[in-house]
Design an enzyme around this catalytic site. Structure first.
Site, PDB file in Angstrom:
ATOM      1  N   ARG A 173       0.837  -1.205   0.000  1.00  0.00           N
ATOM      2  CA  ARG A 173       0.000   0.000   0.000  1.00  0.00           C
ATOM      3  C   ARG A 173       0.875   1.260   0.000  1.00  0.00           C
ATOM      4  O   ARG A 173       0.581   2.227  -0.691  1.00  0.00           O
ATOM      5  CB  ARG A 173      -0.905   0.033   1.224  1.00  0.00           C
ATOM      6  CG  ARG A 173      -1.794  -1.177   1.380  1.00  0.00           C
ATOM      7  CD  ARG A 173      -3.203  -0.942   0.843  1.00  0.00           C
ATOM      8  NE  ARG A 173      -4.079  -1.986   1.327  1.00  0.00           N
ATOM      9  CZ  ARG A 173      -4.238  -3.187   0.747  1.00  0.00           C
ATOM     10  NH1 ARG A 173      -3.594  -3.466  -0.363  1.00  0.00           N
ATOM     11  NH2 ARG A 173      -5.056  -4.079   1.280  1.00  0.00           N
TER      12      ARG A 173
ATOM     13  N   GLU B   5     -13.761 -14.474   9.344  1.00  0.00           N
ATOM     14  CA  GLU B   5     -13.803 -13.818   8.027  1.00  0.00           C
ATOM     15  C   GLU B   5     -13.508 -14.800   6.899  1.00  0.00           C
ATOM     16  O   GLU B   5     -12.349 -15.065   6.586  1.00  0.00           O
ATOM     17  CB  GLU B   5     -12.785 -12.662   7.968  1.00  0.00           C
ATOM     18  CG  GLU B   5     -12.806 -11.945   6.618  1.00  0.00           C
ATOM     19  CD  GLU B   5     -11.727 -10.881   6.465  1.00  0.00           C
ATOM     20  OE1 GLU B   5     -10.756 -10.886   7.234  1.00  0.00           O
ATOM     21  OE2 GLU B   5     -11.855 -10.056   5.547  1.00  0.00           O
TER      22      GLU B   5
ATOM     23  N   LYS C 160     -17.439 -11.601   9.693  1.00  0.00           N
ATOM     24  CA  LYS C 160     -16.982 -10.589   8.741  1.00  0.00           C
ATOM     25  C   LYS C 160     -17.149 -11.186   7.354  1.00  0.00           C
ATOM     26  O   LYS C 160     -16.461 -12.147   6.993  1.00  0.00           O
ATOM     27  CB  LYS C 160     -15.521 -10.206   9.003  1.00  0.00           C
ATOM     28  CG  LYS C 160     -14.961  -9.229   7.981  1.00  0.00           C
ATOM     29  CD  LYS C 160     -13.782  -8.471   8.514  1.00  0.00           C
ATOM     30  CE  LYS C 160     -13.179  -7.580   7.440  1.00  0.00           C
ATOM     31  NZ  LYS C 160     -12.225  -6.609   7.980  1.00  0.00           N
TER      32      LYS C 160
ATOM     33  N   SER D  46     -14.404  -4.531   2.580  1.00  0.00           N
ATOM     34  CA  SER D  46     -14.649  -3.783   1.339  1.00  0.00           C
ATOM     35  C   SER D  46     -14.034  -4.488   0.131  1.00  0.00           C
ATOM     36  O   SER D  46     -14.520  -4.311  -0.997  1.00  0.00           O
ATOM     37  CB  SER D  46     -14.190  -2.337   1.448  1.00  0.00           C
ATOM     38  OG  SER D  46     -12.826  -2.225   1.781  1.00  0.00           O
ATOM     39  N   GLY D  47     -12.970  -5.245   0.336  1.00  0.00           N
ATOM     40  CA  GLY D  47     -12.490  -6.175  -0.692  1.00  0.00           C
ATOM     41  C   GLY D  47     -12.074  -5.599  -2.029  1.00  0.00           C
ATOM     42  O   GLY D  47     -12.043  -6.320  -3.013  1.00  0.00           O
ATOM     43  N   GLY D  48     -11.777  -4.294  -2.088  1.00  0.00           N
ATOM     44  CA  GLY D  48     -11.401  -3.701  -3.364  1.00  0.00           C
ATOM     45  C   GLY D  48     -12.520  -2.899  -4.009  1.00  0.00           C
ATOM     46  O   GLY D  48     -12.349  -2.324  -5.082  1.00  0.00           O
TER      47      GLY D  48
ATOM     48  N   ARG E 206      -9.502  -0.896   3.115  1.00  0.00           N
ATOM     49  CA  ARG E 206      -9.233   0.053   2.031  1.00  0.00           C
ATOM     50  C   ARG E 206     -10.311   1.126   1.912  1.00  0.00           C
ATOM     51  O   ARG E 206      -9.984   2.302   1.719  1.00  0.00           O
ATOM     52  CB  ARG E 206      -9.083  -0.715   0.712  1.00  0.00           C
ATOM     53  CG  ARG E 206      -7.737  -1.370   0.574  1.00  0.00           C
ATOM     54  CD  ARG E 206      -7.731  -2.462  -0.460  1.00  0.00           C
ATOM     55  NE  ARG E 206      -8.407  -3.655   0.013  1.00  0.00           N
ATOM     56  CZ  ARG E 206      -8.540  -4.782  -0.698  1.00  0.00           C
ATOM     57  NH1 ARG E 206      -8.052  -4.834  -1.925  1.00  0.00           N
ATOM     58  NH2 ARG E 206      -9.150  -5.830  -0.190  1.00  0.00           N
TER      59      ARG E 206
HETATM   60  P1  13P Z   1     -10.706  -4.476   3.014  1.00  0.00           P
HETATM   61  O1  13P Z   1     -11.920  -3.727   3.494  1.00  0.00           O
HETATM   62  O2  13P Z   1      -9.645  -3.604   2.397  1.00  0.00           O
HETATM   63  O3  13P Z   1     -11.069  -5.689   2.206  1.00  0.00           O
HETATM   64  O4  13P Z   1      -9.962  -5.020   4.317  1.00  0.00           O
HETATM   65  C1  13P Z   1     -10.684  -5.591   5.307  1.00  0.00           C
HETATM   66  C2  13P Z   1      -9.922  -6.696   5.913  1.00  0.00           C
HETATM   67  O5  13P Z   1      -9.680  -6.714   7.095  1.00  0.00           O
HETATM   68  C3  13P Z   1      -9.504  -7.802   5.046  1.00  0.00           C
HETATM   69  O6  13P Z   1      -9.046  -8.849   5.827  1.00  0.00           O
END
Ligand code: 13P
Length: 334
Positions: free
Chosen positions: A33, A177, A219, A261-263, A292
């Site tokens: 990042r 998650e 999550k 959010s995953g991108g 992100r």
């Molecule tokens: P993102 O929201 O960027 O996907 O990150 C959340 C997260 O903790 C991924 O493991």
């Protein structure tokens, strides 16, 4: 530790209008990042950046907690206040990433399993002493030609269940998650099917391992078409598909679901969460645990002028938290 105490923490994590900021990037993900915006990734630059995020004025109006990385939970503000103490003093619950990342699943090309069970009991005991009250473990499910396999899904569910049981034994709420990745050209129906089978397998494994769902937070990834799918979905389609998938797989006794959010773009992540809450009432509070989608605007500003843009970058963190906090109530205005 009683289940009631775990349940109380879990409920506080998804208090109305509040969610979680994920700042648990490993040193290597942080480097990626930072490289993207031309910042050198050092222990001190990572510390300063996490201080910017955690101490943004009034961000605690919309944040119930933050997920920290091993390095971060041992770090302090420049004035010497440990981050976990700063958070507790501001009504935010410290969380910790406890998995050790993904490795290839032997025998299953293109598939991953998450490491980190060895020594986990002792690490959880230490993290509890450092102030952590919830812990995250991320499993990654790839969609592609003939994948995911049942073996991959079951291996990841098994690891998630073992980690979750250990967390509860140590008085820590597990944030489980299972991330179904957006990479690929698959359609939204494929994402739905994979997410459904993944969640069914996960809740079966949690049951087999005596994990108390009252003290567990999910999550989840949203049900979306692959990034390269020519047929992208509307906000309403994503919200409807995600809700239907969750309602058919996740027991109502769970205290809450937060999304990654995953991108997704900042705006899409907020709009999807808002739409799902407008479609309620739902069986559980639905909130955010974005990495992100909470950070990218702030990181860009900070990279342009670290000292000069500090306050401006913090203001964007506040704005993102506020937008997502309102979306958690279905009250976000575009
Ligand atoms: P993102 O929201 O960027 O996907 O990150 C959340 C997260 O903790 C991924 O493991």
């Amino acid at each position: 530790m009683s289940i009631e105490q775990l349940a109380e923490t879990a409920r506080a994590m998804v208090a109305p209008g509040k969610g979680i900021i994920a700042i648990d990037e490993s040193a290597s993900t942080c480097q990626k990042r930072f490289d993207g915006v031309g910042i050198a990734s050092t222990e001190e630059s990572r510390r300063a950046y996490r201080e910017l995020l955690l101490t943004a004025p009034k961000v605690d109006d919309y944040l119930s907690g933050a997920i920290l990385f091993d390095e971060t939970i041992r770090q302090s503000t420049k004035d010497g206040v440990p981050f976990a103490k700063y958070m507790a003093d501001h009504g935010m619950i410290p969380g910790i990433k406890v998995d050790k990342g993904t490795v290839p699943l032997a025998g299953f090309p293109g598939e991953l399993v998450t490491d980190g069970l060895d020594g986990l009991r002792a690490r959880l005991q230490e993290y509890y002493k450092l102030g952590a009250r919830f812990a995250k473990w991320r499993a990654v499910i790839n969609i592609g030609e003939d994948i995911p396999s049942g073996t991959c899904i079951e291996s990841n569910s098994h690891a998630l269940a073992r980690y979750a049981a250990l967390c509860q034994e140590q008085g820590i709420v597990p944030m489980v998650e299972p991330e179904v990745l957006m990479d690929g050209d698959h359609d939204i129906e494929t994402c739905y099917e994979v997410t459904e089978v993944t969640l069914r397998s996960l809740f079966d494994a949690l049951y087999q391992h005596n994990v108390a769902l009252e003290g567990t937070i999910l999550k989840a990834s949203m049900v979306v078409p692959g990034k390269d799918c020519p047929d992208q979905a509307s906000v309403e389609e994503v919200a409807e598909a995600t809700l239907m998938c969750l309602k058919s797989t996740v027991p109502a006794i769970l205290p809450g679901i937060v999304f990654l959010s995953g991108g997704q773009s900042d705006e899409a992540a907020t709009a999807h969460l808002d739409a799902m809450n407008r479609m309620g009432p739902n069986p559980w509070p639905l909130s955010f645990s974005y990495g992100r989608a909470m950070q990218q605007a702030a990181l860009k500003l900070w990279s342009q002028d670290m000292a000069g843009n500090w306050a401006k970058a913090q203001a964007t963190v506040y704005e993102r938290a506020k937008a997502n906090g309102l979306a958690a109530l279905g009250q976000w205005q575009r």
